[in-house]
Design a protein around this motif. Structure first.
Motif, PDB file in Angstrom:
ATOM      1  N   PRO A  73       0.804  -1.228   0.000  1.00 51.61           N
ATOM      2  CA  PRO A  73       0.000   0.000   0.000  1.00 51.61           C
ATOM      3  C   PRO A  73       0.835   1.275   0.000  1.00 51.61           C
ATOM      4  CG  PRO A  73      -0.888  -1.573   1.571  1.00 51.61           C
ATOM      5  CD  PRO A  73       0.436  -2.119   1.124  1.00 51.61           C
TER       6      PRO A  73
ATOM      7  N   LEU B 142      -4.093   6.796   3.876  1.00 50.42           N
ATOM      8  CA  LEU B 142      -3.345   5.668   4.425  1.00 50.42           C
ATOM      9  C   LEU B 142      -2.261   6.161   5.379  1.00 50.42           C
ATOM     10  CD1 LEU B 142      -3.034   3.356   1.292  1.00 50.42           C
ATOM     11  CD2 LEU B 142      -4.657   3.219   3.185  1.00 50.42           C
TER      12      LEU B 142
ATOM     13  N   THR C  96      -4.036   3.941  10.404  1.00 49.88           N
ATOM     14  CA  THR C  96      -4.980   3.232   9.543  1.00 49.88           C
ATOM     15  C   THR C  96      -4.367   1.934   9.027  1.00 49.88           C
ATOM     16  OG1 THR C  96      -6.050   5.292   8.857  1.00 49.88           O
ATOM     17  CG2 THR C  96      -6.352   3.378   7.426  1.00 49.88           C
ATOM     18  N   LEU C  97      -3.136   2.017   8.567  1.00 48.99           N
ATOM     19  CA  LEU C  97      -2.454   0.818   8.083  1.00 48.99           C
ATOM     20  C   LEU C  97      -2.257  -0.204   9.197  1.00 48.99           C
ATOM     21  CD1 LEU C  97       0.300   2.106   5.629  1.00 48.99           C
ATOM     22  CD2 LEU C  97      -1.590   0.560   5.106  1.00 48.99           C
TER      23      LEU C  97
ATOM     24  N   HIS D 135      -5.602  -1.949   9.889  1.00 51.40           N
ATOM     25  CA  HIS D 135      -5.935  -2.836   8.767  1.00 51.40           C
ATOM     26  C   HIS D 135      -5.080  -4.105   8.797  1.00 51.40           C
ATOM     27  CE1 HIS D 135      -6.769  -4.183   4.673  1.00 51.40           C
ATOM     28  NE2 HIS D 135      -5.480  -4.182   4.437  1.00 51.40           N
TER      29      HIS D 135
END
Length: 227
Positions: free
Chosen positions: A184, A200, A204-205, A208
């Motif tokens: 990503p 991102l 957030t990463l 996830h």
């Protein structure tokens, strides 16, 4: 940072800069090369471009590193190896005994390393993951394989004990964790074109990656919300 030490008044041999000045130039060349390699790829980056970005001549780049191969060796050993060591040094005995903690530690250290050195994801994608990458063999020779192997063995043992998903291929878990962060970040410009894609950022990463890895790896133990 200002250098408050007294200058060395001993004459320096002609053509050879003082040690502190020399080290500073060498570090600038490495930093410039790292950024240019990440931004344009190694094959498309010339020594002249690195020299210009560093504020030195091409001859000076050759003086410090001999040739292009020497520069690549230094990038791998002095920039990427310390980052890899930091990422994997969290696999202590206590951490290896807990697969959830192991994965969380890996993701956190990986994100921290990338935050310190944003050039890692594009370099990793283009020059290490890619079969033709010019850092591939250099980095693979420097990866702490004993820690990687220890993590794989610990995951396999946890799987045998019924503590992680029996369908998971244990030796691929660490590689999957790396990919969940690296890919990503390498494709941020593509992500920006997807209307529904949120920014991102680091947190957030992290959420996830941990949701995918921990729910898939240890679903029976992961019903609490990740911090």
């Amino acid at each position: 940072m200002m250098n408050n030490t007294k200058p060395n008044l001993t004459p320096t041999p002609q053509g050879r800069p003082p040690a502190s000045e020399s080290e500073g130039r060498r570090e600038r060349i490495l930093d410039s090369a790292l950024s240019l390699f990440a931004g344009h790829g190694i094959a498309r980056t010339t020594i002249a471009q690195i020299a210009e970005a560093s504020g030195v001549t091409s001859a000076m780049v050759h003086y410090y590193f001999g040739n292009r191969e020497g520069l690549l060796d230094a990038i791998a050993a002095e920039r990427l190896t310390p980052a890899l060591a930091y990422i994997f040094e969290g696999f202590s005995g206590e951490v290896l005994a807990d697969p959830r903690r192991m994965i969380t530690e890996l993701i956190d250290r990986l994100l921290e390393a990338v935050e310190r050195m944003p050039q890692i994801p594009p370099l990793w994608s283009r020059e290490v993951f890619n079969a033709g990458g010019l850092l591939r063999e250099r980095v693979l020779s420097l990866v702490p394989m004993e820690r990687f192997a220890a993590a794989s063995r610990a995951l396999s043992l946890a799987q045998q004990e019924g503590n992680i998903n029996a369908k998971v291929l244990a030796p691929l878990v660490i590689t999957s964790a790396l990919a969940l962060i690296m890919i990503p970040l390498t494709a941020l410009d593509m992500a920006d074109r997807i209307p529904t894609m949120p920014p991102l950022d680091k947190e957030t990463l992290r959420r996830h990656a941990l949701a995918l890895l921990l729910d898939g790896l240890c679903p029976q133990n992961n019903r609490e919300e990740q911090r």
